[in-house]
Design a protein around this motif. Structure first.
Motif, PDB file in Angstrom:
ATOM      1  N   ARG A   1     -71.138  53.776  30.831  1.00 14.56           N
ATOM      2  CA  ARG A   1     -70.978  53.671  29.383  1.00 14.56           C
ATOM      3  C   ARG A   1     -69.582  53.168  29.036  1.00 14.56           C
ATOM      4  NH1 ARG A   1     -69.218  53.998  24.430  1.00 14.56           N
ATOM      5  NH2 ARG A   1     -70.661  54.527  22.766  1.00 14.56           N
ATOM      6  N   ASP A   2     -68.574  53.641  29.759  1.00 15.05           N
ATOM      7  CA  ASP A   2     -67.198  53.220  29.504  1.00 15.05           C
ATOM      8  C   ASP A   2     -66.972  51.757  29.858  1.00 15.05           C
ATOM      9  OD1 ASP A   2     -66.566  55.723  28.579  1.00 15.05           O
ATOM     10  OD2 ASP A   2     -65.666  56.409  30.462  1.00 15.05           O
ATOM     11  N   SER A   3     -67.505  51.302  30.988  1.00 10.53           N
ATOM     12  CA  SER A   3     -67.282  49.915  31.387  1.00 10.53           C
ATOM     13  C   SER A   3     -67.994  48.947  30.448  1.00 10.53           C
ATOM     14  CB  SER A   3     -67.739  49.682  32.833  1.00 10.53           C
ATOM     15  OG  SER A   3     -69.152  49.804  32.957  1.00 10.53           O
ATOM     16  N   VAL A   4     -69.182  49.314  30.002  1.00 15.09           N
ATOM     17  CA  VAL A   4     -69.901  48.458  29.061  1.00 15.09           C
ATOM     18  C   VAL A   4     -69.174  48.432  27.716  1.00 15.09           C
ATOM     19  CG1 VAL A   4     -72.058  48.167  27.777  1.00 15.09           C
ATOM     20  CG2 VAL A   4     -72.121  48.759  30.200  1.00 15.09           C
ATOM     21  N   ALA A   5     -68.618  49.556  27.302  1.00 16.55           N
ATOM     22  CA  ALA A   5     -67.855  49.592  26.051  1.00 16.55           C
ATOM     23  C   ALA A   5     -66.639  48.687  26.152  1.00 16.55           C
ATOM     24  CB  ALA A   5     -67.435  51.026  25.732  1.00 16.55           C
ATOM     25  N   TRP A   6     -65.981  48.693  27.307  1.00 17.50           N
ATOM     26  CA  TRP A   6     -64.829  47.799  27.507  1.00 17.50           C
ATOM     27  C   TRP A   6     -65.264  46.348  27.386  1.00 17.50           C
ATOM     28  CZ3 TRP A   6     -64.334  44.030  31.314  1.00 17.50           C
ATOM     29  CH2 TRP A   6     -63.094  43.373  31.366  1.00 17.50           C
ATOM     30  N   ALA A   7     -66.330  45.980  28.083  1.00 19.44           N
ATOM     31  CA  ALA A   7     -66.802  44.597  28.041  1.00 19.44           C
ATOM     32  C   ALA A   7     -67.229  44.210  26.630  1.00 19.44           C
ATOM     33  CB  ALA A   7     -67.962  44.413  29.022  1.00 19.44           C
TER      34      ALA A   7
ATOM     35  N   ALA B   1     -60.922  34.660  38.047  1.00 18.56           N
ATOM     36  CA  ALA B   1     -59.933  35.703  38.336  1.00 18.56           C
ATOM     37  C   ALA B   1     -58.628  35.526  37.561  1.00 18.56           C
ATOM     38  CB  ALA B   1     -59.669  35.772  39.839  1.00 18.56           C
ATOM     39  N   PRO B   2     -58.048  34.306  37.474  1.00 17.96           N
ATOM     40  CA  PRO B   2     -56.798  34.156  36.715  1.00 17.96           C
ATOM     41  C   PRO B   2     -56.957  34.516  35.235  1.00 17.96           C
ATOM     42  CG  PRO B   2     -57.164  32.259  38.142  1.00 17.96           C
ATOM     43  CD  PRO B   2     -58.433  33.049  38.147  1.00 17.96           C
ATOM     44  N   TYR B   3     -58.132  34.273  34.695  1.00 18.42           N
ATOM     45  CA  TYR B   3     -58.379  34.598  33.290  1.00 18.42           C
ATOM     46  C   TYR B   3     -58.578  36.103  33.102  1.00 18.42           C
ATOM     47  CZ  TYR B   3     -61.136  35.133  28.993  1.00 18.42           C
ATOM     48  OH  TYR B   3     -61.622  35.552  27.780  1.00 18.42           O
ATOM     49  N   ILE B   4     -59.392  36.696  33.948  1.00 17.93           N
ATOM     50  CA  ILE B   4     -59.682  38.123  33.817  1.00 17.93           C
ATOM     51  C   ILE B   4     -58.422  38.956  34.020  1.00 17.93           C
ATOM     52  CG2 ILE B   4     -60.985  40.031  34.846  1.00 17.93           C
ATOM     53  CD1 ILE B   4     -63.241  38.054  35.357  1.00 17.93           C
ATOM     54  N   ALA B   5     -57.476  38.426  34.789  1.00 22.95           N
ATOM     55  CA  ALA B   5     -56.238  39.166  35.050  1.00 22.95           C
ATOM     56  C   ALA B   5     -55.405  39.371  33.791  1.00 22.95           C
ATOM     57  CB  ALA B   5     -55.412  38.425  36.106  1.00 22.95           C
ATOM     58  N   VAL B   6     -55.571  38.497  32.786  1.00 28.78           N
ATOM     59  CA  VAL B   6     -54.776  38.658  31.565  1.00 28.78           C
ATOM     60  C   VAL B   6     -55.567  39.340  30.458  1.00 28.78           C
ATOM     61  CG1 VAL B   6     -53.392  36.618  32.112  1.00 28.78           C
ATOM     62  CG2 VAL B   6     -55.393  36.382  30.627  1.00 28.78           C
ATOM     63  N   LEU B   7     -56.825  39.673  30.707  1.00 32.20           N
ATOM     64  CA  LEU B   7     -57.581  40.421  29.716  1.00 32.20           C
ATOM     65  C   LEU B   7     -57.045  41.847  29.627  1.00 32.20           C
ATOM     66  CD1 LEU B   7     -61.297  39.384  30.440  1.00 32.20           C
ATOM     67  CD2 LEU B   7     -59.799  38.560  28.610  1.00 32.20           C
ATOM     68  N   PRO B   8     -56.978  42.415  28.442  1.00 35.44           N
ATOM     69  CA  PRO B   8     -56.502  43.805  28.331  1.00 35.44           C
ATOM     70  C   PRO B   8     -57.471  44.756  29.019  1.00 35.44           C
ATOM     71  CG  PRO B   8     -57.430  43.042  26.257  1.00 35.44           C
ATOM     72  CD  PRO B   8     -57.363  41.842  27.142  1.00 35.44           C
ATOM     73  N   GLN B   9     -56.971  45.549  29.925  1.00 37.53           N
ATOM     74  CA  GLN B   9     -57.822  46.501  30.626  1.00 37.53           C
ATOM     75  C   GLN B   9     -57.970  47.810  29.855  1.00 37.53           C
ATOM     76  OE1 GLN B   9     -59.559  45.541  33.413  1.00 37.53           O
ATOM     77  NE2 GLN B   9     -58.654  43.583  32.775  1.00 37.53           N
ATOM     78  N   ASP B  10     -57.041  48.050  28.952  1.00 37.89           N
ATOM     79  CA  ASP B  10     -57.129  49.236  28.100  1.00 37.89           C
ATOM     80  C   ASP B  10     -57.491  48.780  26.691  1.00 37.89           C
ATOM     81  OD1 ASP B  10     -56.942  51.605  26.736  1.00 37.89           O
ATOM     82  OD2 ASP B  10     -54.768  51.828  26.970  1.00 37.89           O
ATOM     83  N   MET B  11     -58.730  49.005  26.302  1.00 38.38           N
ATOM     84  CA  MET B  11     -59.194  48.610  24.976  1.00 38.38           C
ATOM     85  C   MET B  11     -59.366  49.820  24.057  1.00 38.38           C
ATOM     86  SD  MET B  11     -59.563  45.265  24.920  1.00 38.38           S
ATOM     87  CE  MET B  11     -60.667  44.950  23.550  1.00 38.38           C
ATOM     88  N   SER B  12     -58.710  50.919  24.390  1.00 36.47           N
ATOM     89  CA  SER B  12     -58.922  52.151  23.629  1.00 36.47           C
ATOM     90  C   SER B  12     -58.470  52.038  22.179  1.00 36.47           C
ATOM     91  CB  SER B  12     -58.188  53.314  24.301  1.00 36.47           C
ATOM     92  OG  SER B  12     -56.792  53.049  24.377  1.00 36.47           O
ATOM     93  N   TYR B  13     -57.620  51.041  21.879  1.00 39.09           N
ATOM     94  CA  TYR B  13     -57.178  50.861  20.514  1.00 39.09           C
ATOM     95  C   TYR B  13     -58.284  50.272  19.638  1.00 39.09           C
ATOM     96  CZ  TYR B  13     -56.933  45.952  21.829  1.00 39.09           C
ATOM     97  OH  TYR B  13     -57.255  44.698  22.263  1.00 39.09           O
ATOM     98  N   HIS B  14     -59.266  49.608  20.264  1.00 41.40           N
ATOM     99  CA  HIS B  14     -60.314  48.940  19.505  1.00 41.40           C
ATOM    100  C   HIS B  14     -61.257  49.980  18.906  1.00 41.40           C
ATOM    101  CE1 HIS B  14     -63.635  46.290  18.457  1.00 41.40           C
ATOM    102  NE2 HIS B  14     -62.849  45.261  18.664  1.00 41.40           N
ATOM    103  N   PRO B  15     -61.641  49.822  17.636  1.00 37.85           N
ATOM    104  CA  PRO B  15     -62.526  50.819  17.001  1.00 37.85           C
ATOM    105  C   PRO B  15     -63.808  51.090  17.767  1.00 37.85           C
ATOM    106  CG  PRO B  15     -61.617  49.345  15.346  1.00 37.85           C
ATOM    107  CD  PRO B  15     -61.190  48.795  16.675  1.00 37.85           C
TER     108      PRO B  15
END
Length: 651
Positions: free
Chosen positions: A178-184, A104-118
């Motif tokens: 599809r969106d959640s898998v794309a984020w991961a 949980a402490p690690y996942i909390a700092v992961l970017p939740q918005d990855m829309s910038y990624h190609p």
């Protein structure tokens, strides 16, 4: 260790890592960029070579932890998910678990918005890549995300207890979409490391004569909390690539330079990464490491003048006192040769960091009285003599990393069925399979155009750089165009076929040298036509792209995700322009009657771009197979076409 004034999520992550690591080799604190992403900053002076991170294995997330997960482990095993798919599901389940997750402490700092990624770009943004093969590559990756999503759904991922609980807590929202898998997938592509986690293999008897005996299995894709907050710098070498230390049971990497307190810390995501690699895999544009405040405009322009000539353009830049990026761009516009870097004098800040770090560390031990001081003085002198190099656009590290990965099938078809068989054998070495191509090559003797295209496309990509194609790429094209007589002389037997892999490797060694003026002429003409066609396919020129990147000539400076696209396109165009100049020069030499053996020699008899420059390790240490693992000059590419530059120990 006081981080009370820092971001709460960062404070929690550091405390979590410290709890499971017992101690931190270097005191660092996570800080946030303006865009919300985190990076690690030094809290103390850091000496070059000092270990930055030591992350114990229990903190890693990988296929092993996925299989051992109470939330998804059973499904991973029953559905036979591969490593990538298992880690995708594992990450989604741990995020859904919230505070109940160990990570949980690690996942909390992961970017939740990855829309910038190609990987998450929609059709409108894909138009930014018009004219580039990157658009097709990105479409293939996005299709893989769709395929992975469908596979997880069919396997019953949304029927897992944690998925049902997640749906209840979030208004019926499904865990796997599809969106959640794309984020991961974007998280893994941009943050995961490929590590050799093999344990020592016990051996009977005294094996000390043979050195340490280690069983090495395939690398494992891992998320490494804490270490993945480090930013990439091209100047960083192998010491700054993450490696799993079996004796320590931890992942470590060291500093490639010295740092002062408060400065951001860097690692290497992998060697020879081009700007395109950084954009496509990591969704980033490399930033200069402290160069902005180390150089005044006049010094930057003078540095550009020193970059292999620079000429009047750089002199003009020096007179106008333009920015570092503009000065470097001026040098690049004049000298498209081997992509020589821009020499930057050692910075006062860097020297201060060395001095402070040295004082903090105390005297270094030597071999005798005063030996430590002499060693330190020698090292300081060595550092003083060295220069830092940067490339156009504020890229930290050495210039000349621009690269255009060409599909061999689009450059030239095999001359005959024998050439096609040789290339098919090389495809097996490369671990590739027949790829698709836009080539409309005519049929060859005894074979169809489709078979020829398949044989050519299966052996990876050709690397076109600012100094021209590298040696491996030239060798491949030579193999495609060699006459029957030249193939026999190189050792390719008349009845040899696609299964003669070892023979194919030996033949390629023979074909590494030019064989005849006729073959070299056909090779260079094919390259020239291909490069001209690729440049013509772009809707904008390199100069127009550079104007947008630098915000010059009245053109607004491009920002946001579109900037990543322009960075990638400009890098590809620089590589193509440089390759066009190199090929034109070689053709002039050939027409002037130069001996084919000297055709590709440098101005002073040196090696051309890529000839040996990509080999940082001795071939005897790596073995013959390693030489051909990277055959073709470019990266082998993501495993299953879905992850970033992840070769042993590198991100």
């Amino acid at each position: 260790m006081d981080i009370s004034n820092e971001d709460p999520a960062a404070m929690r992550l550091k405390a979590w890592v410290l709890k499971h690591s017992k101690s931190l080799p270097t005191n660092m604190t996570p800080k946030r960029h303006k865009d919300g992403s985190y990076y690690l900053a030094a809290e103390e002076p850091v000496r070059r070579g000092q270990v930055l991170v030591r992350v114990p294995r229990p903190l890693l997330m990988n296929a092993d932890t996925a299989r051992g997960s109470a939330a998804c482990g059973r499904l991973v095993a029953e559905a036979g998910l591969n490593e990538w798919q298992a880690l995708l599901l594992h990450l989604l389940c741990e995020r859904a678990a919230g505070e109940a997750s160990f990570w949980a402490p690690y996942i909390a700092v992961l970017p939740q918005d990855m829309s910038y990624h190609p990987l998450l770009w929609g059709p409108e943004r894909l138009t930014w890549l018009q004219g580039s093969p990157l658009a097709g590559q990105l479409a293939e990756r996005q299709q893989q995300v769709t395929d992975d999503t469908e596979l997880l759904l069919v396997a019953g991922a949304n029927e897992l207890p944690i998925a049902l609980e997640y749906g209840k807590a979030h208004g019926g929202r499904e865990l796997v979409t599809r969106d959640s898998v794309a984020w991961a997938a974007a998280v893994l592509l941009s943050r995961a490391f490929s590590l050799d986690l093999a344990e020592e293999e016990p051996m009977e008897g005294d094996m000390s004569y043979w050195g340490t005996w280690t069983a090495h299995g395939p690398d494992m894709l891992c998320l490494v909390p804490w270490a993945d907050l480090l930013q990439h710098c091209s100047a960083a070498g192998p010491e700054s690539c993450a490696v799993y230390q079996f004796e320590l049971g931890a992942v470590t990497l060291a500093a490639h330079t010295s740092y002062l307190p408060g400065e951001p810390l860097f690692d290497s995501h992998g060697p020879h990464l081009s700007p395109v690699d950084l954009v496509m895999d990591y969704g980033m544009e490399e930033q200069p490491q402290g160069l902005q405040h180390q150089l005044q405009p006049s010094a930057a322009a003078a540095a550009a003048v020193a970059a292999g000539g620079g000429g009047g353009a750089a002199q003009e830049a020096a007179g106008e006192g333009v920015s570092l990026a503009a000065a470097v761009a001026a040098a690049h516009a004049v000298d498209a040769g081997e992509g020589a870097g821009v020499a930057v004098p050692p910075s006062p800040a860097g020297a201060a960091a060395e001095a402070v770090a040295g004082a903090a560390a105390g005297p270094r031990p030597g071999n005798g009285s005063g030996g430590g001081e002499e060693e330190a003085e020698a090292e300081a002198a060595e550092r003083g003599a060295a220069v830092t190099t940067v490339s156009y656009g504020g890229m930290c590290g050495t210039a000349g990393r621009d690269r255009f990965d060409a599909n061999p099938a689009d450059v030239v078809p095999p001359r005959s069925s024998r050439n096609a068989a040789l290339l098919a054998a090389l495809a097996a070495v490369h671990g590739g399979t027949a790829g698709s191509s836009s080539s409309t090559a005519p049929a060859v003797e005894g074979d169809s155009a489709a078979a020829a295209t398949a044989a050519t496309a299966g052996a990876g990509s050709l690397a076109l750089g600012c100094g021209g194609p590298d040696t491996a790429s030239l060798t491949f094209l030579r193999a495609a165009l060699a006459t029957d007589v030249e193939l026999v002389r190189a050792g390719w037997r008349v009845k040899a076929g696609a299964k003669d892999v070892e023979l194919a490797c030996r033949v390629m060694g023979s074909l590494a040298e030019p064989t005849s003026a006729a073959t070299e002429g056909a090779l260079l003409r094919a390259l020239a036509a291909y490069i001209q066609g690729r440049l013509a396919a772009f809707p904008t020129t390199l100069e127009e792209d550079e104007d947008r990147l630098l915000g010059r000539n009245g053109v607004p400076r491009v920002t946001g995700p579109e900037r990543l696209a322009v960075v990638a396109l400009a890098s590809q165009k620089r590589a193509l322009v440089g390759s066009a100049a190199a090929v034109a020069g070689w053709m002039q030499r050939l027409e002037a009657g130069w001996p084919v053996a000297e055709l590709y020699d440098g101005e002073e008899g040196g090696e051309v771009w890529g000839e040996g420059a990509e080999e940082e390790v001795d071939a005897e240490e790596e073995g013959a197979q390693q030489e051909w693992d990277d055959w073709g000059g470019g990266r082998k590419g993501p495993a299953d076409g879905r992850r970033g530059a992840v070769s042993a120990g590198k991100r």
